[in-house]
Design a protein around this motif. Structure first.
Motif, PDB file in Angstrom:
ATOM      1  N   ARG A   1      -2.037 -37.614  -5.149  1.00 53.50           N
ATOM      2  CA  ARG A   1      -3.236 -36.844  -5.447  1.00 53.50           C
ATOM      3  C   ARG A   1      -4.092 -37.646  -6.405  1.00 53.50           C
ATOM      4  O   ARG A   1      -3.578 -38.302  -7.314  1.00 53.50           O
ATOM      5  N   ALA A   2      -5.390 -37.560  -6.208  1.00 54.42           N
ATOM      6  CA  ALA A   2      -6.316 -38.294  -7.062  1.00 54.42           C
ATOM      7  C   ALA A   2      -6.481 -37.543  -8.383  1.00 54.42           C
ATOM      8  O   ALA A   2      -6.686 -36.334  -8.410  1.00 54.42           O
ATOM      9  N   ARG A   3      -6.395 -38.281  -9.482  1.00 56.36           N
ATOM     10  CA  ARG A   3      -6.596 -37.692 -10.797  1.00 56.36           C
ATOM     11  C   ARG A   3      -7.435 -38.657 -11.625  1.00 56.36           C
ATOM     12  O   ARG A   3      -7.154 -39.842 -11.670  1.00 56.36           O
ATOM     13  N   ARG A   4      -8.446 -38.112 -12.273  1.00 55.17           N
ATOM     14  CA  ARG A   4      -9.334 -38.935 -13.090  1.00 55.17           C
ATOM     15  C   ARG A   4      -8.788 -38.996 -14.514  1.00 55.17           C
ATOM     16  O   ARG A   4      -8.631 -37.985 -15.180  1.00 55.17           O
ATOM     17  N   VAL A   5      -8.501 -40.216 -14.965  1.00 58.55           N
ATOM     18  CA  VAL A   5      -7.969 -40.419 -16.306  1.00 58.55           C
ATOM     19  C   VAL A   5      -8.747 -41.541 -16.955  1.00 58.55           C
ATOM     20  O   VAL A   5      -8.708 -42.685 -16.495  1.00 58.55           O
ATOM     21  N   GLY A   6      -9.481 -41.218 -18.020  1.00 59.11           N
ATOM     22  CA  GLY A   6     -10.167 -42.234 -18.823  1.00 59.11           C
ATOM     23  C   GLY A   6     -11.137 -43.095 -18.049  1.00 59.11           C
ATOM     24  O   GLY A   6     -11.163 -44.307 -18.230  1.00 59.11           O
ATOM     25  N   GLY A   7     -11.912 -42.523 -17.188  1.00 59.15           N
ATOM     26  CA  GLY A   7     -12.919 -43.285 -16.460  1.00 59.15           C
ATOM     27  C   GLY A   7     -12.430 -43.886 -15.164  1.00 59.15           C
ATOM     28  O   GLY A   7     -13.228 -44.407 -14.385  1.00 59.15           O
ATOM     29  N   GLY A   8     -11.148 -43.862 -14.905  1.00 55.88           N
ATOM     30  CA  GLY A   8     -10.609 -44.393 -13.653  1.00 55.88           C
ATOM     31  C   GLY A   8      -9.958 -43.299 -12.849  1.00 55.88           C
ATOM     32  O   GLY A   8      -9.457 -42.316 -13.385  1.00 55.88           O
ATOM     33  N   VAL A   9      -9.955 -43.471 -11.539  1.00 58.99           N
ATOM     34  CA  VAL A   9      -9.316 -42.494 -10.654  1.00 58.99           C
ATOM     35  C   VAL A   9      -8.017 -43.117 -10.162  1.00 58.99           C
ATOM     36  O   VAL A   9      -8.018 -44.186  -9.562  1.00 58.99           O
ATOM     37  N   TYR A  10      -6.913 -42.445 -10.453  1.00 58.81           N
ATOM     38  CA  TYR A  10      -5.592 -42.935 -10.076  1.00 58.81           C
ATOM     39  C   TYR A  10      -4.991 -42.048  -8.991  1.00 58.81           C
ATOM     40  O   TYR A  10      -5.179 -40.838  -9.004  1.00 58.81           O
ATOM     41  N   GLN A  11      -4.263 -42.679  -8.087  1.00 57.79           N
ATOM     42  CA  GLN A  11      -3.505 -41.945  -7.077  1.00 57.79           C
ATOM     43  C   GLN A  11      -2.127 -41.666  -7.669  1.00 57.79           C
ATOM     44  O   GLN A  11      -1.327 -42.568  -7.850  1.00 57.79           O
ATOM     45  N   ILE A  12      -1.856 -40.402  -7.976  1.00 62.33           N
ATOM     46  CA  ILE A  12      -0.634 -40.030  -8.669  1.00 62.33           C
ATOM     47  C   ILE A  12       0.327 -39.359  -7.684  1.00 62.33           C
ATOM     48  O   ILE A  12      -0.043 -38.383  -7.028  1.00 62.33           O
ATOM     49  N   PRO A  13       1.568 -39.863  -7.576  1.00 61.51           N
ATOM     50  CA  PRO A  13       2.528 -39.207  -6.686  1.00 61.51           C
ATOM     51  C   PRO A  13       3.001 -37.881  -7.275  1.00 61.51           C
ATOM     52  O   PRO A  13       3.332 -37.803  -8.457  1.00 61.51           O
ATOM     53  N   MET A  14       2.993 -36.838  -6.442  1.00 58.43           N
ATOM     54  CA  MET A  14       3.434 -35.516  -6.869  1.00 58.43           C
ATOM     55  C   MET A  14       4.278 -34.885  -5.765  1.00 58.43           C
ATOM     56  O   MET A  14       4.114 -35.203  -4.588  1.00 58.43           O
ATOM     57  N   GLU A  15       5.143 -33.947  -6.156  1.00 56.84           N
ATOM     58  CA  GLU A  15       5.939 -33.224  -5.174  1.00 56.84           C
ATOM     59  C   GLU A  15       5.068 -32.249  -4.404  1.00 56.84           C
ATOM     60  O   GLU A  15       4.072 -31.756  -4.920  1.00 56.84           O
ATOM     61  N   VAL A  16       5.469 -31.955  -3.178  1.00 54.78           N
ATOM     62  CA  VAL A  16       4.725 -31.045  -2.314  1.00 54.78           C
ATOM     63  C   VAL A  16       5.475 -29.720  -2.243  1.00 54.78           C
ATOM     64  O   VAL A  16       6.685 -29.702  -2.022  1.00 54.78           O
ATOM     65  N   ARG A  17       4.760 -28.614  -2.445  1.00 54.32           N
ATOM     66  CA  ARG A  17       5.366 -27.299  -2.271  1.00 54.32           C
ATOM     67  C   ARG A  17       5.698 -27.090  -0.798  1.00 54.32           C
ATOM     68  O   ARG A  17       5.089 -27.708   0.083  1.00 54.32           O
ATOM     69  N   SER A  18       6.633 -26.202  -0.516  1.00 59.52           N
ATOM     70  CA  SER A  18       7.118 -26.045   0.858  1.00 59.52           C
ATOM     71  C   SER A  18       6.023 -25.542   1.800  1.00 59.52           C
ATOM     72  O   SER A  18       5.919 -26.007   2.942  1.00 59.52           O
ATOM     73  N   ASN A  19       5.183 -24.602   1.340  1.00 59.64           N
ATOM     74  CA  ASN A  19       4.113 -24.090   2.203  1.00 59.64           C
ATOM     75  C   ASN A  19       3.100 -25.179   2.529  1.00 59.64           C
ATOM     76  O   ASN A  19       2.648 -25.298   3.671  1.00 59.64           O
ATOM     77  N   ARG A  20       2.733 -25.977   1.532  1.00 55.68           N
ATOM     78  CA  ARG A  20       1.785 -27.056   1.770  1.00 55.68           C
ATOM     79  C   ARG A  20       2.396 -28.137   2.659  1.00 55.68           C
ATOM     80  O   ARG A  20       1.722 -28.702   3.519  1.00 55.68           O
ATOM     81  N   GLY A  21       3.670 -28.420   2.474  1.00 54.80           N
ATOM     82  CA  GLY A  21       4.342 -29.410   3.308  1.00 54.80           C
ATOM     83  C   GLY A  21       4.351 -29.001   4.765  1.00 54.80           C
ATOM     84  O   GLY A  21       4.097 -29.811   5.653  1.00 54.80           O
ATOM     85  N   ARG A  22       4.621 -27.723   5.012  1.00 56.36           N
ATOM     86  CA  ARG A  22       4.614 -27.221   6.387  1.00 56.36           C
ATOM     87  C   ARG A  22       3.211 -27.277   6.976  1.00 56.36           C
ATOM     88  O   ARG A  22       3.024 -27.663   8.134  1.00 56.36           O
TER      89      ARG A  22
END
Length: 160
Positions: A80-101
């Motif tokens: 997921r994209a997250r803006r930190v200190g002027g830069g946008v980083y792609q941060i790995p996150m776990e997926v909830r079961s409903n969203r995964g489906r």
């Protein structure tokens, strides 16, 4: 996102008439386009009939086959994209079961629609058969998401 209180209401989609499965009903709802639910049912049931002919067995066997193929596609981690200190980083996150489906069904439908078979039911059946075997475009999409998450693992400490 509501400011006052969180909404914890998950709408009941019901079960489909032939198999009595909530997952099949959800797939029908995702395939449905412009409110044509009967056409979406025909597509899904045709694909499950093709699977039962190729695999051999009754409708319960094709339902188990479908559920196992869907499990091969469901992701457990995404970026997921997250803006930190002027830069946008792609941060790995776990997926909830409903969203995964939901992601798995979306990837399955887009991979099936890009195939070159005769009808959408046959395309969906062939994509499910390939997903069951661990190959196909939908499984490749999941692997690409995993590779992206692995390459951005250094930014995992930004997840909060």
């Amino acid at each position: 996102m509501p400011r006052r209180k969180s909404v914890n209401f998950i709408r009941d989609v019901g079960v489909d008439p032939r198999y009595g499965s909530e997952t099949v009903q959800k797939l029908i709802n995702v395939i449905m386009w412009r409110g044509k639910k009967n056409a979406a049912r025909k597509i899904v049931y045709e694909s499950l009939d093709v699977i039962s002919k190729k695999v051999g067995g009754d409708k319960n066997k094709s339902l188990e086959f479908f559920l196992k193929a869907l499990d091969q596609i469901i992701p457990t981690i995404e970026v997921r994209a997250r803006r930190v200190g002027g830069g946008v980083y792609q941060i790995p996150m776990e997926v909830r079961s409903n969203r995964g489906r939901a992601l798995a069904m979306r990837w399955l439908i887009s991979a099936a629609s890009s195939r070159s078979d005769k009808t959408m039911g046959i395309r969906l059946a062939n994509e499910l058969i390939e997903a069951h075997d661990g190959r196909g475009a939908a499984v490749k999409k999941r692997l690409d998401v995993y590779k992206m998450a692995e390459s951005n693992r250094a930014f995992a400490h930004y997840a909060w």
